[in-house]
Write a protein that holds these residues in place. Structure first.
Motif, PDB file in Angstrom:
ATOM      1  N   ASN A  76      53.605  47.041  36.982  1.00  0.00           N
ATOM      2  CA  ASN A  76      53.830  46.903  38.448  1.00  0.00           C
ATOM      3  C   ASN A  76      53.595  45.530  38.725  1.00  0.00           C
ATOM      4  O   ASN A  76      52.613  44.996  38.540  1.00  0.00           O
ATOM      5  N   SER A  77      54.723  44.999  39.431  1.00  0.00           N
ATOM      6  CA  SER A  77      54.559  43.505  39.709  1.00  0.00           C
ATOM      7  C   SER A  77      54.389  43.309  41.112  1.00  0.00           C
ATOM      8  O   SER A  77      54.335  42.035  41.490  1.00  0.00           O
ATOM      9  N   ASP A  78      53.888  44.246  41.938  1.00  0.00           N
ATOM     10  CA  ASP A  78      53.817  43.933  43.401  1.00  0.00           C
ATOM     11  C   ASP A  78      52.472  43.232  43.681  1.00  0.00           C
ATOM     12  O   ASP A  78      51.485  43.988  43.448  1.00  0.00           O
TER      13      ASP A  78
ATOM     14  N   GLY B 145      49.333  40.903  33.988  1.00  0.00           N
ATOM     15  CA  GLY B 145      48.341  41.584  32.719  1.00  0.00           C
ATOM     16  C   GLY B 145      47.104  42.411  33.371  1.00  0.00           C
ATOM     17  O   GLY B 145      46.101  42.597  32.183  1.00  0.00           O
ATOM     18  N   ASN B 146      46.819  42.460  34.633  1.00  0.00           N
ATOM     19  CA  ASN B 146      45.618  43.164  35.157  1.00  0.00           C
ATOM     20  C   ASN B 146      45.878  44.716  34.672  1.00  0.00           C
ATOM     21  O   ASN B 146      46.747  45.479  34.856  1.00  0.00           O
ATOM     22  N   GLY B 147      44.823  45.499  34.012  1.00  0.00           N
ATOM     23  CA  GLY B 147      44.965  46.664  33.947  1.00  0.00           C
ATOM     24  C   GLY B 147      44.303  47.492  35.226  1.00  0.00           C
ATOM     25  O   GLY B 147      43.606  47.077  35.572  1.00  0.00           O
ATOM     26  N   TYR B 148      44.631  48.917  35.241  1.00  0.00           N
ATOM     27  CA  TYR B 148      44.143  49.712  36.486  1.00  0.00           C
ATOM     28  C   TYR B 148      43.870  51.056  35.609  1.00  0.00           C
ATOM     29  O   TYR B 148      44.498  51.612  34.914  1.00  0.00           O
ATOM     30  N   GLN B 149      42.493  51.614  36.271  1.00  0.00           N
ATOM     31  CA  GLN B 149      42.275  52.960  35.876  1.00  0.00           C
ATOM     32  C   GLN B 149      42.441  54.034  37.084  1.00  0.00           C
ATOM     33  O   GLN B 149      41.927  53.213  38.214  1.00  0.00           O
ATOM     34  N   MET B 150      42.454  54.956  36.858  1.00  0.00           N
ATOM     35  CA  MET B 150      42.376  56.073  37.806  1.00  0.00           C
ATOM     36  C   MET B 150      41.024  56.761  37.959  1.00  0.00           C
ATOM     37  O   MET B 150      40.834  57.513  36.725  1.00  0.00           O
ATOM     38  N   ARG B 151      40.083  56.732  38.754  1.00  0.00           N
ATOM     39  CA  ARG B 151      38.771  57.255  38.805  1.00  0.00           C
ATOM     40  C   ARG B 151      38.596  58.319  39.535  1.00  0.00           C
ATOM     41  O   ARG B 151      39.277  58.299  40.904  1.00  0.00           O
ATOM     42  N   GLU B 152      37.742  59.390  39.427  1.00  0.00           N
ATOM     43  CA  GLU B 152      37.503  60.377  40.568  1.00  0.00           C
ATOM     44  C   GLU B 152      36.234  60.458  40.730  1.00  0.00           C
ATOM     45  O   GLU B 152      35.295  60.521  39.846  1.00  0.00           O
TER      46      GLU B 152
ATOM     47  N   LYS C 137      40.580  46.983  36.179  1.00  0.00           N
ATOM     48  CA  LYS C 137      39.716  46.896  35.112  1.00  0.00           C
ATOM     49  C   LYS C 137      40.132  46.318  33.869  1.00  0.00           C
ATOM     50  O   LYS C 137      41.343  46.592  33.048  1.00  0.00           O
ATOM     51  N   ASN C 138      39.754  44.992  33.285  1.00  0.00           N
ATOM     52  CA  ASN C 138      40.306  44.249  32.436  1.00  0.00           C
ATOM     53  C   ASN C 138      39.166  44.341  31.187  1.00  0.00           C
ATOM     54  O   ASN C 138      38.150  44.482  31.554  1.00  0.00           O
ATOM     55  N   PHE C 139      39.560  43.946  30.075  1.00  0.00           N
ATOM     56  CA  PHE C 139      38.910  43.727  28.753  1.00  0.00           C
ATOM     57  C   PHE C 139      39.256  42.576  28.372  1.00  0.00           C
ATOM     58  O   PHE C 139      39.909  42.541  27.238  1.00  0.00           O
ATOM     59  N   PRO C 140      38.473  41.454  28.604  1.00  0.00           N
ATOM     60  CA  PRO C 140      38.787  40.303  28.031  1.00  0.00           C
ATOM     61  C   PRO C 140      38.138  40.137  26.413  1.00  0.00           C
ATOM     62  O   PRO C 140      37.446  40.660  26.204  1.00  0.00           O
ATOM     63  N   SER C 141      39.159  39.446  25.738  1.00  0.00           N
ATOM     64  CA  SER C 141      38.642  39.056  24.468  1.00  0.00           C
ATOM     65  C   SER C 141      37.676  37.636  24.420  1.00  0.00           C
ATOM     66  O   SER C 141      37.730  37.144  25.306  1.00  0.00           O
ATOM     67  N   GLU C 142      37.124  37.547  22.947  1.00  0.00           N
ATOM     68  CA  GLU C 142      36.469  36.387  22.983  1.00  0.00           C
ATOM     69  C   GLU C 142      37.368  35.112  23.019  1.00  0.00           C
ATOM     70  O   GLU C 142      37.030  34.210  23.563  1.00  0.00           O
ATOM     71  N   ALA C 143      38.573  35.002  22.536  1.00  0.00           N
ATOM     72  CA  ALA C 143      39.449  34.082  22.596  1.00  0.00           C
ATOM     73  C   ALA C 143      39.821  33.823  23.994  1.00  0.00           C
ATOM     74  O   ALA C 143      39.941  32.683  24.426  1.00  0.00           O
TER      75      ALA C 143
END
Length: 230
Positions: free
Chosen positions: A3-5, A177-184, A195-201
Protein backbone atom coordinates in the motif's frame (compact mmCIF):
# COMPACT_ATOMS: atom_id res chain seq x y z
CA UNK A 1 0.38 -6.86 -0.09
CA UNK A 2 1.62 -3.33 -0.71
CA UNK A 3 0.00 0.00 0.00
CA UNK A 4 1.68 3.19 -1.17
CA UNK A 5 -0.79 5.68 0.31
CA UNK A 6 1.14 8.10 2.62
CA UNK A 7 -2.16 9.20 4.15
CA UNK A 8 -2.75 5.62 5.34
CA UNK A 9 0.70 5.58 6.99
CA UNK A 10 0.06 8.91 8.70
CA UNK A 11 -3.33 7.72 9.94
CA UNK A 12 -1.77 4.59 11.45
CA UNK A 13 0.97 6.64 13.16
CA UNK A 14 -1.57 9.04 14.61
CA UNK A 15 -3.74 6.19 15.87
CA UNK A 16 -0.96 4.25 17.60
CA UNK A 17 -0.72 6.41 20.77
CA UNK A 18 -4.43 5.82 21.38
CA UNK A 19 -3.98 2.09 20.74
CA UNK A 20 -1.26 1.87 23.38
CA UNK A 21 -3.30 3.97 25.80
CA UNK A 22 -6.20 1.53 25.41
CA UNK A 23 -3.81 -1.41 25.74
CA UNK A 24 -2.09 -0.08 28.88
CA UNK A 25 -3.79 -2.39 31.38
CA UNK A 26 -3.22 -5.52 29.27
CA UNK A 27 0.10 -4.72 27.54
CA UNK A 28 2.35 -6.79 29.80
CA UNK A 29 0.52 -10.03 29.08
CA UNK A 30 2.86 -10.34 26.10
CA UNK A 31 5.72 -10.92 28.55
CA UNK A 32 3.96 -13.88 30.17
CA UNK A 33 4.69 -16.25 27.29
CA UNK A 34 6.63 -19.18 28.86
CA UNK A 35 9.01 -19.67 25.93
CA UNK A 36 10.25 -16.06 26.22
CA UNK A 37 11.18 -16.19 29.91
CA UNK A 38 14.83 -17.12 29.37
CA UNK A 39 15.31 -14.19 26.98
CA UNK A 40 13.56 -11.81 29.36
CA UNK A 41 15.74 -12.86 32.31
CA UNK A 42 18.85 -12.39 30.17
CA UNK A 43 17.72 -8.91 29.12
CA UNK A 44 16.85 -7.85 32.66
CA UNK A 45 20.35 -8.72 33.90
CA UNK A 46 21.96 -7.11 30.85
CA UNK A 47 20.02 -3.85 31.24
CA UNK A 48 20.93 -3.60 34.90
CA UNK A 49 24.63 -3.85 34.00
CA UNK A 50 24.38 -1.46 31.03
CA UNK A 51 23.02 1.39 33.14
CA UNK A 52 24.88 0.87 36.40
CA UNK A 53 25.92 4.30 37.75
CA UNK A 54 24.43 6.19 34.78
CA UNK A 55 22.00 9.08 34.39
CA UNK A 56 19.51 7.75 31.87
CA UNK A 57 16.94 9.28 29.53
CA UNK A 58 14.37 6.72 28.43
CA UNK A 59 12.10 7.30 25.45
CA UNK A 60 8.68 5.63 25.18
CA UNK A 61 8.75 4.08 28.63
CA UNK A 62 5.31 2.55 28.16
CA UNK A 63 4.11 0.52 31.14
CA UNK A 64 7.64 0.26 32.50
CA UNK A 65 8.04 -3.50 32.35
CA UNK A 66 11.86 -3.20 32.19
CA UNK A 67 12.19 -0.45 34.81
CA UNK A 68 12.71 -2.48 38.03
CA UNK A 69 15.70 -4.29 36.53
CA UNK A 70 17.09 -1.50 34.35
CA UNK A 71 16.99 1.18 37.06
CA UNK A 72 18.32 -1.01 39.88
CA UNK A 73 21.86 0.39 39.80
CA UNK A 74 21.33 3.59 37.77
CA UNK A 75 22.23 6.92 39.34
CA UNK A 76 19.07 8.53 37.95
CA UNK A 77 16.40 7.68 35.39
CA UNK A 78 14.07 9.98 33.45
CA UNK A 79 11.06 8.14 32.03
CA UNK A 80 9.12 9.73 29.17
CA UNK A 81 6.03 8.76 27.21
CA UNK A 82 3.27 10.56 25.32
CA UNK A 83 0.55 8.61 27.14
CA UNK A 84 -0.44 9.29 30.76
CA UNK A 85 -2.30 5.95 30.76
CA UNK A 86 0.86 3.89 30.26
CA UNK A 87 2.93 6.02 32.64
CA UNK A 88 0.31 5.39 35.33
CA UNK A 89 1.02 1.67 34.93
CA UNK A 90 4.78 2.32 35.10
CA UNK A 91 4.43 4.36 38.29
CA UNK A 92 2.82 1.36 39.98
CA UNK A 93 6.07 -0.62 39.67
CA UNK A 94 8.34 -1.14 42.72
CA UNK A 95 10.82 1.67 42.00
CA UNK A 96 13.02 4.12 43.87
CA UNK A 97 11.12 7.32 43.14
CA UNK A 98 13.98 9.43 44.45
CA UNK A 99 15.96 8.33 41.40
CA UNK A 100 13.23 7.48 38.87
CA UNK A 101 11.17 10.39 37.50
CA UNK A 102 8.34 10.57 34.97
CA UNK A 103 7.45 13.16 32.35
CA UNK A 104 4.99 13.34 29.46
CA UNK A 105 6.92 13.82 26.23
CA UNK A 106 6.54 13.15 22.52
CA UNK A 107 9.29 10.79 21.34
CA UNK A 108 9.48 12.74 18.07
CA UNK A 109 9.81 16.14 19.78
CA UNK A 110 12.04 15.63 22.80
CA UNK A 111 12.74 18.89 24.59
CA UNK A 112 14.08 17.91 28.00
CA UNK A 113 17.39 19.54 27.10
CA UNK A 114 17.36 22.97 25.45
CA UNK A 115 19.46 23.48 22.28
CA UNK A 116 23.15 24.02 23.16
CA UNK A 117 22.44 23.51 26.88
CA UNK A 118 24.52 20.89 28.74
CA UNK A 119 22.74 17.56 29.02
CA UNK A 120 22.46 15.78 32.37
CA UNK A 121 22.10 12.42 30.60
CA UNK A 122 25.11 10.18 30.00
CA UNK A 123 22.96 7.31 28.72
CA UNK A 124 19.83 6.80 26.63
CA UNK A 125 17.42 3.90 26.32
CA UNK A 126 14.53 2.96 24.05
CA UNK A 127 13.02 -0.48 24.54
CA UNK A 128 10.51 -1.89 22.04
CA UNK A 129 10.06 1.53 20.47
CA UNK A 130 12.33 1.69 17.42
CA UNK A 131 10.25 -0.93 15.60
CA UNK A 132 7.38 1.59 15.50
CA UNK A 133 9.43 4.36 13.86
CA UNK A 134 8.70 4.63 10.11
CA UNK A 135 11.65 4.03 7.80
CA UNK A 136 11.59 7.65 6.58
CA UNK A 137 11.83 8.99 10.16
CA UNK A 138 14.44 6.66 11.62
CA UNK A 139 17.52 8.79 10.92
CA UNK A 140 15.88 11.99 12.13
CA UNK A 141 14.55 10.30 15.26
CA UNK A 142 17.99 8.98 16.18
CA UNK A 143 19.54 12.40 15.60
CA UNK A 144 17.12 14.27 17.86
CA UNK A 145 17.41 11.55 20.54
CA UNK A 146 21.19 11.84 20.47
CA UNK A 147 20.92 15.62 20.79
CA UNK A 148 19.34 15.14 24.23
CA UNK A 149 22.41 13.24 25.46
CA UNK A 150 25.97 14.08 26.37
CA UNK A 151 28.82 13.50 23.95
CA UNK A 152 30.17 10.04 24.64
CA UNK A 153 26.86 8.84 26.10
CA UNK A 154 25.99 5.14 26.09
CA UNK A 155 22.85 4.37 24.05
CA UNK A 156 20.87 1.14 24.27
CA UNK A 157 18.11 0.12 21.88
CA UNK A 158 16.21 -3.12 22.26
CA UNK A 159 13.32 -4.59 20.33
CA UNK A 160 11.53 -7.64 18.98
CA UNK A 161 12.84 -9.97 16.33
CA UNK A 162 10.39 -11.33 13.81
CA UNK A 163 9.85 -15.03 14.54
CA UNK A 164 7.61 -16.89 12.12
CA UNK A 165 4.71 -18.54 13.93
CA UNK A 166 5.28 -16.50 17.11
CA UNK A 167 5.22 -12.85 16.03
CA UNK A 168 2.02 -11.25 14.78
CA UNK A 169 2.08 -11.61 10.98
CA UNK A 170 2.92 -8.66 8.76
CA UNK A 171 -0.26 -8.31 6.69
CA UNK A 172 0.89 -5.47 4.45
CA UNK A 173 4.02 -3.53 3.50
CA UNK A 174 3.85 0.01 2.14
CA UNK A 175 5.96 1.51 -0.62
CA UNK A 176 8.50 2.82 1.93
CA UNK A 177 9.06 -0.67 3.30
CA UNK A 178 7.14 -0.28 6.56
CA UNK A 179 5.39 -3.38 7.81
CA UNK A 180 1.96 -3.42 9.47
CA UNK A 181 0.39 -5.86 11.91
CA UNK A 182 -3.27 -6.22 12.79
CA UNK A 183 -3.75 -6.56 16.55
CA UNK A 184 -6.81 -7.25 18.67
CA UNK A 185 -7.45 -5.95 22.19
CA UNK A 186 -9.41 -7.87 24.80
CA UNK A 187 -12.53 -5.83 23.98
CA UNK A 188 -12.42 -7.24 20.44
CA UNK A 189 -11.34 -4.02 18.72
CA UNK A 190 -8.91 -4.34 15.80
CA UNK A 191 -5.93 -2.00 15.38
CA UNK A 192 -3.38 -1.59 12.60
CA UNK A 193 0.12 -1.12 14.05
CA UNK A 194 3.28 -0.12 12.17
CA UNK A 195 5.98 -2.64 13.08
CA UNK A 196 9.45 -2.83 11.51
CA UNK A 197 12.23 -5.32 12.15
CA UNK A 198 15.54 -3.60 11.31
CA UNK A 199 18.66 -5.61 10.59
CA UNK A 200 22.14 -5.07 11.98
CA UNK A 201 23.18 -3.75 8.55
CA UNK A 202 20.34 -1.22 8.58
CA UNK A 203 21.34 0.07 12.01
CA UNK A 204 24.99 0.34 10.98
CA UNK A 205 23.95 2.35 7.93
CA UNK A 206 21.78 4.67 10.02
CA UNK A 207 24.40 5.32 12.70
CA UNK A 208 27.57 5.27 10.63
CA UNK A 209 30.43 7.40 11.94
CA UNK A 210 28.25 9.01 14.63
CA UNK A 211 29.00 6.16 17.03
CA UNK A 212 31.67 3.83 18.32
CA UNK A 213 31.60 0.54 20.24
CA UNK A 214 28.66 -0.73 18.15
CA UNK A 215 27.47 -4.03 19.68
CA UNK A 216 24.56 -5.91 18.09
CA UNK A 217 23.17 -9.09 19.69
CA UNK A 218 20.32 -11.34 18.64
CA UNK A 219 18.47 -13.51 21.14
CA UNK A 220 15.69 -15.89 20.16
CA UNK A 221 12.93 -13.26 20.34
CA UNK A 222 14.73 -9.92 20.81
CA UNK A 223 17.63 -7.92 19.44
CA UNK A 224 19.78 -5.49 21.40
CA UNK A 225 22.10 -2.72 20.29
CA UNK A 226 24.45 -0.71 22.43
CA UNK A 227 26.85 1.99 21.22
CA UNK A 228 28.67 5.09 22.36
CA UNK A 229 28.11 8.52 20.83
CA UNK A 230 31.28 10.10 19.47
Amino acid sequence: MSNSDPIAQASTEQHMPRYYAQRASEYERVFDRPHRQANIATLQAWLRAQFSGRRVLEVATGTGFWLPAATAEAQSWQCTDINPEVLAEAKAKPLDFERVKFQLADAYALDLVAPKAPSPFDAGFAGLWFSHVPVSRQAAWLQQFHQQLQAGARVVLMDNRYVEGDSSPIFRIDSEGNGYQMRELSNGSQHEVLKNFPSEARMRDLLGAQVSEFEWTELDYFWTLSYRLR
